[in-house]
Design a protein around this motif. Structure first.
Motif, short mmCIF file in Angstrom:
data_model
loop_
_atom_site.label_atom_id
_atom_site.label_comp_id
_atom_site.label_asym_id
_atom_site.label_seq_id
_atom_site.Cartn_x
_atom_site.Cartn_y
_atom_site.Cartn_z
N VAL A 67 19.12 56.38 52.07
CA VAL A 67 20.23 57.24 52.50
C VAL A 67 20.84 56.71 53.79
O VAL A 67 22.06 56.62 53.94
CB VAL A 67 19.76 58.71 52.66
N TYR A 68 19.99 56.31 54.73
CA TYR A 68 20.51 55.78 55.99
C TYR A 68 21.24 54.47 55.78
O TYR A 68 22.29 54.23 56.39
CB TYR A 68 19.38 55.61 57.02
N ASP A 69 20.72 53.61 54.90
CA ASP A 69 21.41 52.35 54.58
C ASP A 69 22.79 52.63 53.99
O ASP A 69 23.77 51.96 54.32
CB ASP A 69 20.58 51.51 53.61
N LEU A 70 22.86 53.60 53.09
CA LEU A 70 24.15 53.98 52.50
C LEU A 70 25.11 54.51 53.57
O LEU A 70 26.30 54.19 53.56
CB LEU A 70 23.96 55.01 51.40
N PHE A 71 24.58 55.32 54.49
CA PHE A 71 25.41 55.83 55.58
C PHE A 71 25.94 54.68 56.43
O PHE A 71 27.13 54.65 56.76
CB PHE A 71 24.58 56.79 56.45
N GLU A 72 25.11 53.71 56.77
CA GLU A 72 25.57 52.57 57.57
C GLU A 72 26.63 51.77 56.82
O GLU A 72 27.61 51.32 57.43
CB GLU A 72 24.39 51.67 57.94
N MET A 73 26.44 51.58 55.50
CA MET A 73 27.44 50.88 54.71
C MET A 73 28.77 51.64 54.73
O MET A 73 29.84 51.04 54.86
CB MET A 73 26.95 50.70 53.26
N TYR A 74 28.68 52.95 54.59
CA TYR A 74 29.88 53.79 54.63
C TYR A 74 30.60 53.64 55.97
O TYR A 74 31.81 53.44 56.02
CB TYR A 74 29.50 55.26 54.39
N GLU A 75 29.85 53.72 57.06
CA GLU A 75 30.45 53.60 58.39
C GLU A 75 31.09 52.23 58.60
O GLU A 75 32.17 52.12 59.19
CB GLU A 75 29.39 53.88 59.47
N GLU A 76 30.43 51.17 58.15
CA GLU A 76 30.98 49.82 58.27
C GLU A 76 32.27 49.69 57.47
O GLU A 76 33.26 49.13 57.96
CB GLU A 76 29.96 48.79 57.81
#
Length: 123
Positions: free
Chosen positions: A4-13
């Motif tokens: 979930v955190y990896d997906l959030f970071e991808m979204y933010e990037e």
């Protein structure tokens, strides 16, 4: 949890790369602007909000911030019908927003009309 955190970071990037924004960005921007530049002259005298339970506290604070007459606001909703994930709304939280608005108003300009902290009525 890591996924979930990896997906959030991808979204933010991706959001930053596209120079895009989401609802949270818009609300944060509006809230920041209202703190720096109060909208006392904004012609919104009355606001009626239904389904209040589906708004975040930040969104509700923006409503309070842009309404010229804080005593002419009406909020209705049913806390048992919250559909927005992650929104744990209580009408007492809205009272806190009004209380803070009144504290800010008193600091900014002594002697003006008082913003009444609304009563909460539950059915």
């Amino acid at each position: 949890r890591d996924l979930v955190y990896d997906l959030f970071e991808m979204y933010e990037e991706l959001r930053a790369k596209l120079n895009a924004y989401d609802l949270s960005d818009v609300i944060f921007n509006l809230s920041s602007r209202l703190q720096r530049f109060p909208m006392d002259a904004l012609p919104l005298e009355t606001i009626f909000v239904d389904e209040t339970q589906d708004f975040t506290q930040a969104e509700l604070a923006v409503f309070v911030g842009v309404c010229q007459d804080k005593n002419a606001m009406f909020f209705s909703g049913d806390t048992a019908q919250t559909i927005a994930a992650g929104v744990g709304f209580r009408f007492e939280d809205l009272r806190v927003i009004f209380y803070q608005a009144e504290q800010d108003r008193q600091k900014a300009a002594a002697g003006q009309e008082v913003v009444a902290v609304p009563m909460v009525r539950q059915l």
